[in-house]
Design a protein around this motif. Sequence first.
Motif, short mmCIF file in Angstrom:
data_model
loop_
_atom_site.label_atom_id
_atom_site.label_comp_id
_atom_site.label_asym_id
_atom_site.label_seq_id
_atom_site.Cartn_x
_atom_site.Cartn_y
_atom_site.Cartn_z
N VAL A 1 -12.45 22.63 -60.65
CA VAL A 1 -12.62 22.20 -62.03
C VAL A 1 -12.27 20.72 -62.08
O VAL A 1 -11.21 20.31 -61.60
CB VAL A 1 -11.69 23.00 -62.97
N VAL A 2 -13.19 19.93 -62.64
CA VAL A 2 -12.99 18.47 -62.70
C VAL A 2 -13.06 17.98 -64.14
O VAL A 2 -13.57 18.66 -65.02
CB VAL A 2 -14.04 17.72 -61.84
N LYS A 3 -12.56 16.77 -64.33
CA LYS A 3 -12.58 16.13 -65.64
C LYS A 3 -14.01 15.77 -66.05
O LYS A 3 -14.40 16.00 -67.20
CB LYS A 3 -11.72 14.87 -65.63
N ASP A 4 -14.77 15.16 -65.15
CA ASP A 4 -16.11 14.67 -65.46
C ASP A 4 -17.05 15.00 -64.30
O ASP A 4 -16.92 14.44 -63.22
CB ASP A 4 -16.07 13.16 -65.70
N ILE A 5 -17.99 15.90 -64.54
CA ILE A 5 -18.90 16.37 -63.49
C ILE A 5 -19.75 15.23 -62.92
O ILE A 5 -20.07 15.23 -61.72
CB ILE A 5 -19.77 17.54 -63.99
#
Length: 176
Positions: free
Chosen positions: A58-62
Motif C-alpha cells: 500500500v502506497v501513498k501515491d500510485i
Amino acid sequence: MRKTKILAWTDDWGKSYCQEEKVLEEVFREELVDIFHIGSTSIPTIGYAKPIIDILIVVKDIENVDLYNNEMLELGYEPKGENGIAGRRYFQKGKDNRTHHLHIFQVESEHIKNHLDFKEYLIKNTEEAKKYGELKINLAKQFPNEHHKYQNGKQQFVNELADKAKEWSSERRFPC
C-alpha cells in the motif's frame, strides 16, 4: 513455457516473504504505507499452492511507483504496469520460474480490502481453503503444461470465494 507446479504448504514461504519484505520496505520507504503477504502461500489452511510469494504493498501515491521501475529491475522484478487492473502496479520476479508477484495499490483502494478479506476468510474457513487447495492440485495435474487453462479452471471458484469473503467481511463488521 511456464509449467504449473503445486506444492504442499510450507513455513518456508513465510520466511521468504519476510526476507523480501525487508528489501521492498527499503525500496519504497518514501511511499510505503503498509505491506502484506497475500495469496495462497500466506494461507496455511489451503494446504497447497504454487510456490510464488504474493505481496501487497500500500502506497501513498500510485503514480510515484513508476519512479522505482529501474531499481525494481535491478532486484529482478519486471514492471508490468497496471496489468489489467486499473490503479494497480504489478511486478513479477523470476521470469518463467516465478518466485514473487508484487501488487501495489494506493491507500484506500478497494482492492486492498478485497485481498485481505479473501486471505482472512480462507484462514477462518478451513473447509473452503481445503477445497481450493484440492482444486489447485487437480487442475495442475490436468494442465501441467498449460498454465492459462489452469488459471481459467479455477477462476469461477475464486470468484465465488471472493464473493463469500466480501459477504463474510461485511457480516463481521455489522453483526445483527
